[in-house]
Write an enzyme that holds these catalytic residues in place. Structure first.
Site, short mmCIF file in Angstrom:
data_model
loop_
_atom_site.label_atom_id
_atom_site.label_comp_id
_atom_site.label_asym_id
_atom_site.label_seq_id
_atom_site.Cartn_x
_atom_site.Cartn_y
_atom_site.Cartn_z
N SER A 186 -42.48 -10.81 28.63
CA SER A 186 -41.82 -9.72 29.34
C SER A 186 -40.32 -9.81 29.13
O SER A 186 -39.69 -10.80 29.52
CB SER A 186 -42.13 -9.80 30.84
OG SER A 186 -41.20 -8.99 31.54
N MET A 238 -38.98 0.32 35.73
CA MET A 238 -38.92 0.42 37.20
C MET A 238 -37.93 1.52 37.60
O MET A 238 -36.88 1.66 36.98
CB MET A 238 -38.46 -0.91 37.79
CG MET A 238 -39.29 -2.10 37.35
SD MET A 238 -38.79 -3.60 38.22
CE MET A 238 -39.80 -4.82 37.36
N HIS A 272 -45.24 -1.06 30.83
CA HIS A 272 -45.77 -1.10 32.20
C HIS A 272 -44.90 -0.20 33.07
O HIS A 272 -43.76 -0.53 33.35
CB HIS A 272 -45.73 -2.58 32.65
CG HIS A 272 -46.14 -2.81 34.07
ND1 HIS A 272 -45.95 -4.03 34.70
CD2 HIS A 272 -46.74 -2.02 34.99
CE1 HIS A 272 -46.41 -3.97 35.94
NE2 HIS A 272 -46.88 -2.75 36.14
N MET A 308 -52.00 -7.28 38.85
CA MET A 308 -50.72 -7.87 39.25
C MET A 308 -50.97 -9.15 40.04
O MET A 308 -51.74 -9.15 41.02
CB MET A 308 -49.91 -6.90 40.12
CG MET A 308 -49.33 -5.69 39.41
SD MET A 308 -48.34 -6.04 37.94
CE MET A 308 -47.03 -7.09 38.59
N HIS A 319 -44.03 -6.97 26.31
CA HIS A 319 -44.23 -6.30 27.59
C HIS A 319 -42.91 -5.74 28.09
O HIS A 319 -41.91 -6.46 28.21
CB HIS A 319 -44.81 -7.31 28.59
CG HIS A 319 -45.23 -6.72 29.89
ND1 HIS A 319 -46.44 -6.06 30.06
CD2 HIS A 319 -44.61 -6.69 31.10
CE1 HIS A 319 -46.54 -5.67 31.32
NE2 HIS A 319 -45.45 -6.02 31.97
N ASP A 346 -41.09 -3.71 31.15
CA ASP A 346 -41.22 -3.33 32.56
C ASP A 346 -40.28 -2.19 32.91
O ASP A 346 -39.06 -2.37 32.93
CB ASP A 346 -40.91 -4.55 33.45
CG ASP A 346 -42.03 -5.57 33.40
OD1 ASP A 346 -43.19 -5.18 33.60
OD2 ASP A 346 -41.74 -6.76 33.15
N ASP A 368 -50.18 -10.25 35.21
CA ASP A 368 -48.72 -10.11 35.17
C ASP A 368 -48.09 -10.64 36.45
O ASP A 368 -48.35 -10.11 37.53
CB ASP A 368 -48.40 -8.61 34.98
CG ASP A 368 -46.92 -8.33 34.83
OD1 ASP A 368 -46.12 -9.27 34.79
OD2 ASP A 368 -46.57 -7.13 34.75
N GLY A 389 -38.98 -10.29 38.32
CA GLY A 389 -39.52 -11.45 37.64
C GLY A 389 -39.31 -12.69 38.48
O GLY A 389 -38.61 -12.65 39.51
N MET A 448 -43.77 1.16 36.34
CA MET A 448 -43.73 0.99 37.80
C MET A 448 -42.85 2.10 38.35
O MET A 448 -41.73 1.87 38.83
CB MET A 448 -43.17 -0.40 38.13
CG MET A 448 -44.17 -1.51 37.84
SD MET A 448 -43.40 -3.12 37.68
CE MET A 448 -42.91 -3.07 35.97
#
Ligand code: DX5
Ligand code: ZN
Length: 229
Positions: A8, A37, A66, A137, A33, A35, A176, A144, A68
């Protein structure tokens, strides 16, 4: 079982993502990966399609995005166009989950659904036959470096049973949050195949990332030998 290591970039150096990805790749990374957000679904803000587009130029590994974010449907096109190969969306924000999964596949990406730690497995019962993967999750999403939630292996087993019962044995489970040398064996033995890891790979800085990735992947491969699947 096919283990894939997914570093990640959230824990990498944002001013040197290409360099850090290269180190993790030398250490055996299989996909990257990313992330995303939005400061609404989770209390943190990270990155969007322009960064995915930039990453696309520095790696040939699949980009595992991913989301979010509150309204993922609005951004699927932009992320696939930027180079995302896998897109995972949270079941908690989607009233028309089947439509979203169908759309991700139609755009040409692999479609994953994500379960927060407090979301019951039954929430994805009606779509498990349609997904390309399920992301479980093992921390509450947003940051993180959090502590692994101990009931995650049991949840992974329950998701595996659900997928197999729906005839979707080929769909892997991704895990994750808090995956490191102390937790990786338990999740692999429970049936997780795609392993996201941020701090376990990048917290020691660029110089240590290659060795950290390799150690984690080796531990996962060793655990996979004893796993049921
Ligand atoms: C958490 C993110 C994770 C995060 C994992 O909200 O979805 O991908 O980067 O970080 P570590 O491996 O440090 O727990
Ligand atoms: Zn993630």
């Amino acid at each position: 079982m096919t283990i894939r290591l997914a570093p990640s970039i959230l824990a990498a150096d944002f001013a040197a993502l290409g360099r850090d990805i290269e180190a993790a790749t030398r250490g055996g990374a299989d996909q990257i990966h990313v992330d995303v957000m939005d400061g609404h679904f989770v209390p943190n803000i990270t990155i969007g399609p322009p960064v995915v587009r930039a990453l696309r130029k520095v790696t040939t590994l699949p980009l595992d995005v991913h989301l979010m974010i509150m309204e993922p449907d609005r951004y699927l096109d932009a992320f696939v166009d930027a180079g995302a190969n896998m897109i995972s969306v949270h079941v908690e924000v989607l009233p028309h989950l089947h439509r979203t999964i169908t759309q991700i596949k139609k755009l040409g990406a692999k479609a994953g659904v994500v379960l927060n730690p407090s979301t019951p497995v039954v929430a994805i019962e009606q779509v498990v036959g349609d997904v390309d993967f399920v992301l479980v999750m093992s921390v509450n999403p947003g940051f993180g470096g959090q502590v692994f939630i101990p009931n995650t292996p049991a949840k992974i087993r329950a998701v595996r049973t659900l997928l197999d019962r729906a005839g979707n044995s080929k769909a892997p489970i991704e895990v994750d949050g808090g995956v490191d040398l102390t937790t990786v064996a338990a999740v692999v033995e429970a049936g997780a195949e795609w392993l996201v890891a941020g701090n376990a790979i990048f917290s020691g800085g660029y110089d240590k990332a290659e060795a950290a990735a390799r150690a984690l992947k080796d531990a996962a491969l060793a655990a996979a030998k004893g796993a049921a699947r």
